[in-house]
Structures are given as structure tokens and as C-alpha cells.
Design an enzyme around this catalytic site. Structure first.
Site, PDB file in Angstrom:
ATOM      1  N   THR A 152       5.038 -13.714   2.100  1.00 37.39           N
ATOM      2  CA  THR A 152       5.729 -12.819   3.044  1.00 37.39           C
ATOM      3  C   THR A 152       5.078 -11.449   3.130  1.00 37.39           C
ATOM      4  O   THR A 152       5.136 -10.808   4.175  1.00 37.39           O
ATOM      5  CB  THR A 152       7.217 -12.657   2.675  1.00 37.39           C
ATOM      6  OG1 THR A 152       7.319 -12.158   1.344  1.00 37.39           O
ATOM      7  CG2 THR A 152       7.954 -13.961   2.785  1.00 37.39           C
ATOM      8  N   CYS A 192       0.846  -1.201   0.000  1.00 34.62           N
ATOM      9  CA  CYS A 192       0.000   0.000   0.000  1.00 34.62           C
ATOM     10  C   CYS A 192       0.881   1.250   0.000  1.00 34.62           C
ATOM     11  O   CYS A 192       0.560   2.245  -0.665  1.00 34.62           O
ATOM     12  CB  CYS A 192      -0.934   0.006   1.213  1.00 34.62           C
ATOM     13  SG  CYS A 192      -2.379  -1.072   1.038  1.00 34.62           S
ATOM     14  N   HIS A 243      -6.383  -2.739  -0.937  1.00 33.71           N
ATOM     15  CA  HIS A 243      -5.708  -3.744  -0.115  1.00 33.71           C
ATOM     16  C   HIS A 243      -6.558  -5.006  -0.012  1.00 33.71           C
ATOM     17  O   HIS A 243      -7.646  -4.983   0.551  1.00 33.71           O
ATOM     18  CB  HIS A 243      -5.403  -3.211   1.292  1.00 33.71           C
ATOM     19  CG  HIS A 243      -4.675  -4.203   2.132  1.00 33.71           C
ATOM     20  ND1 HIS A 243      -3.304  -4.305   2.146  1.00 33.71           N
ATOM     21  CD2 HIS A 243      -5.134  -5.209   2.937  1.00 33.71           C
ATOM     22  CE1 HIS A 243      -2.946  -5.303   2.934  1.00 33.71           C
ATOM     23  NE2 HIS A 243      -4.049  -5.869   3.432  1.00 33.71           N
ATOM     24  N   HIS A 295      -0.516 -10.220  -4.426  1.00 32.29           N
ATOM     25  CA  HIS A 295       0.392  -9.868  -5.524  1.00 32.29           C
ATOM     26  C   HIS A 295       0.607 -11.079  -6.405  1.00 32.29           C
ATOM     27  O   HIS A 295       0.624 -12.219  -5.934  1.00 32.29           O
ATOM     28  CB  HIS A 295       1.729  -9.332  -5.001  1.00 32.29           C
ATOM     29  CG  HIS A 295       2.397 -10.214  -3.991  1.00 32.29           C
ATOM     30  ND1 HIS A 295       2.016 -10.252  -2.663  1.00 32.29           N
ATOM     31  CD2 HIS A 295       3.412 -11.099  -4.104  1.00 32.29           C
ATOM     32  CE1 HIS A 295       2.762 -11.117  -2.003  1.00 32.29           C
ATOM     33  NE2 HIS A 295       3.617 -11.662  -2.866  1.00 32.29           N
ATOM     34  N   HIS A 324      -0.314  -8.484   1.099  1.00 35.34           N
ATOM     35  CA  HIS A 324      -1.119  -7.698   0.142  1.00 35.34           C
ATOM     36  C   HIS A 324      -1.057  -8.515  -1.143  1.00 35.34           C
ATOM     37  O   HIS A 324       0.050  -8.781  -1.651  1.00 35.34           O
ATOM     38  CB  HIS A 324      -0.504  -6.295  -0.026  1.00 35.34           C
ATOM     39  CG  HIS A 324      -1.232  -5.384  -0.972  1.00 35.34           C
ATOM     40  ND1 HIS A 324      -1.649  -4.107  -0.627  1.00 35.34           N
ATOM     41  CD2 HIS A 324      -1.593  -5.542  -2.270  1.00 35.34           C
ATOM     42  CE1 HIS A 324      -2.248  -3.527  -1.666  1.00 35.34           C
ATOM     43  NE2 HIS A 324      -2.221  -4.385  -2.680  1.00 35.34           N
ATOM     44  N   ASP A 334      10.354  -6.697  -8.900  1.00 34.23           N
ATOM     45  CA  ASP A 334      10.656  -7.279  -7.587  1.00 34.23           C
ATOM     46  C   ASP A 334      12.056  -6.863  -7.161  1.00 34.23           C
ATOM     47  O   ASP A 334      12.995  -6.870  -7.963  1.00 34.23           O
ATOM     48  CB  ASP A 334      10.543  -8.812  -7.656  1.00 34.23           C
ATOM     49  CG  ASP A 334      10.462  -9.452  -6.284  1.00 34.23           C
ATOM     50  OD1 ASP A 334       9.402  -9.998  -5.942  1.00 34.23           O
ATOM     51  OD2 ASP A 334      11.482  -9.393  -5.541  1.00 34.23           O
TER      52      ASP A 334
HETATM   53  P1  AMP Z   1       5.795 -13.433  -1.500  1.00 35.68           P
HETATM   54  O1  AMP Z   1       6.876 -14.265  -0.872  1.00 35.68           O
HETATM   55  O2  AMP Z   1       5.001 -14.150  -2.530  1.00 35.68           O
HETATM   56  O3  AMP Z   1       4.942 -12.744  -0.441  1.00 35.68           O
HETATM   57  O4  AMP Z   1       6.556 -12.305  -2.325  1.00 35.68           O
HETATM   58  C1  AMP Z   1       6.878 -11.048  -1.836  1.00 35.68           C
HETATM   59  C2  AMP Z   1       7.835 -10.459  -2.820  1.00 35.68           C
HETATM   60  O5  AMP Z   1       7.902  -9.065  -2.607  1.00 35.68           O
HETATM   61  C3  AMP Z   1       9.255 -11.004  -2.747  1.00 35.68           C
HETATM   62  O6  AMP Z   1       9.618 -11.570  -4.006  1.00 35.68           O
HETATM   63  C4  AMP Z   1      10.087  -9.774  -2.398  1.00 35.68           C
HETATM   64  O7  AMP Z   1      11.344  -9.769  -3.023  1.00 35.68           O
HETATM   65  C5  AMP Z   1       9.202  -8.648  -2.896  1.00 35.68           C
HETATM   66  N1  AMP Z   1       9.389  -7.363  -2.240  1.00 35.68           N
HETATM   67  C6  AMP Z   1       9.380  -7.110  -0.911  1.00 35.68           C
HETATM   68  N2  AMP Z   1       9.562  -5.799  -0.686  1.00 35.68           N
HETATM   69  C7  AMP Z   1       9.676  -5.203  -1.900  1.00 35.68           C
HETATM   70  C8  AMP Z   1       9.884  -3.856  -2.337  1.00 35.68           C
HETATM   71  N3  AMP Z   1       9.999  -2.838  -1.465  1.00 35.68           N
HETATM   72  N4  AMP Z   1       9.981  -3.626  -3.659  1.00 35.68           N
HETATM   73  C9  AMP Z   1       9.875  -4.646  -4.550  1.00 35.68           C
HETATM   74  N5  AMP Z   1       9.651  -5.929  -4.207  1.00 35.68           N
HETATM   75  C10 AMP Z   1       9.573  -6.212  -2.897  1.00 35.68           C
HETATM   76 ZN    ZN Z   2      -1.790  -3.264   1.257  1.00 36.34          ZN
END
Ligand code: AMP
Ligand code: ZN
Length: 112
Positions: free
Chosen positions: A93, A6, A45, A98, A96, A29
């Protein structure tokens, strides 16, 4: 607002934008696992795929309309994978919703 995605949408945390429309935002990413690794997120969200319902599913539909455009822009004419991790067993992780768009090389057949 303690949700990192967000905050990215709000411009409070920098990101490398790939695409944006009324419903979704796409960016690279920060820790790419494939030569091309893009995340697409809804502008509302939604915590995960588990939080999709009749009221908010338009965001998912619009994201999937955007994905071919994003893939074309990113040069993924040879194919790509779309993944969403949902919950602890899937190692989600960021809470939100994605969608990972991953490609730029031949990906392994095994998905888990
Ligand atoms: P997931 O494990 O499916 O929740 O993926 C979360 C993803 O978000 C991971 O691949 C992280 O590398 C990515 N991520 C976390 N913080 C950021 C950020 N600030 N900018 C870009 N990607 C991010
Ligand atoms: Zn969010």
C-alpha cells in the site's frame, strides 16, 4: 514530496520512533497486526524490493544490520518475522520500501 514515508523521515508526519541511523528509520506501525509491529525504512526513497539495485543495496544491508538491534530493543528475544510486500499481488500500500518486523506472539505457519 507525496511519499508518506519520506515525509515521516523528514519529520513532517509524526511517528513513534524506535530506531534511527544514517541509513534507516524504524517506527511503530499505525495499525499493528501483532503485539509488536514495527516498520523499518531506508532513508533514500526506494519504491519497493523491486527497486533494489547495486547502487542502493547498501540501504538494505544496513537495515538488516539494524533489525537485530531493533528486535532486541522491542523485546523480541523469542523470535519475529520480517516481511516486505512488493507490488499489487502482495498488497503493497505504501510505495516506499519497508520491512515489517512482527512478533510478540506465536505467528501462524501459513504465510500466504
Ligand atoms: P504495506 O501494506 O506492506 O504497504 O504496509 C504499509 C504499512 O504502513 C501498513 O501496515 C500501515 O498500517 C502502515 N502505515 C501507513 N501509514 C502509516 C503511518 N503514518 N505511520 C505508521 N504506519 C503507517
Ligand atoms: Zn519515500
Amino acid at each position: 514530496m507525496d511519499c508518506i514515508f519520506c515525509r515521516i523521515i523528514a519529520g513532517e508526519i509524526p511517528s513513534k520512533k524506535v530506531y534511527e541511523d544514517e541509513y534507516c528509520y524504524a517506527f511503530y506501525d499505525i495499525n499493528p497486526q501483532t503485539p509488536v509491529h514495527i516498520l523499518v525504512i531506508p532513508k533514500e526513497h526506494i519504491a519497493s524490493a523491486d527497486g533494489v539495485n547495486a547502487e542502493n543495496s547498501i540501504y538494505v544491508a544496513k537495515i538488516f544490520e539494524a533489525i537485530p538491534k531493533i528486535a532486541a530493543t522491542a523485546g523480541l528475544a523469542n523470535g519475529y518475522r520480517v516481511i516486505t510486500n512488493c507490488g499489487d499481488d502482495a498488497c503493497q500500500t505504501v510505495k516506499h520500501l519497508h520491512f515489517h518486523i512482527m512478533g510478540g506472539r506465536k505467528l501462524p505457519e501459513n504465510m500466504g
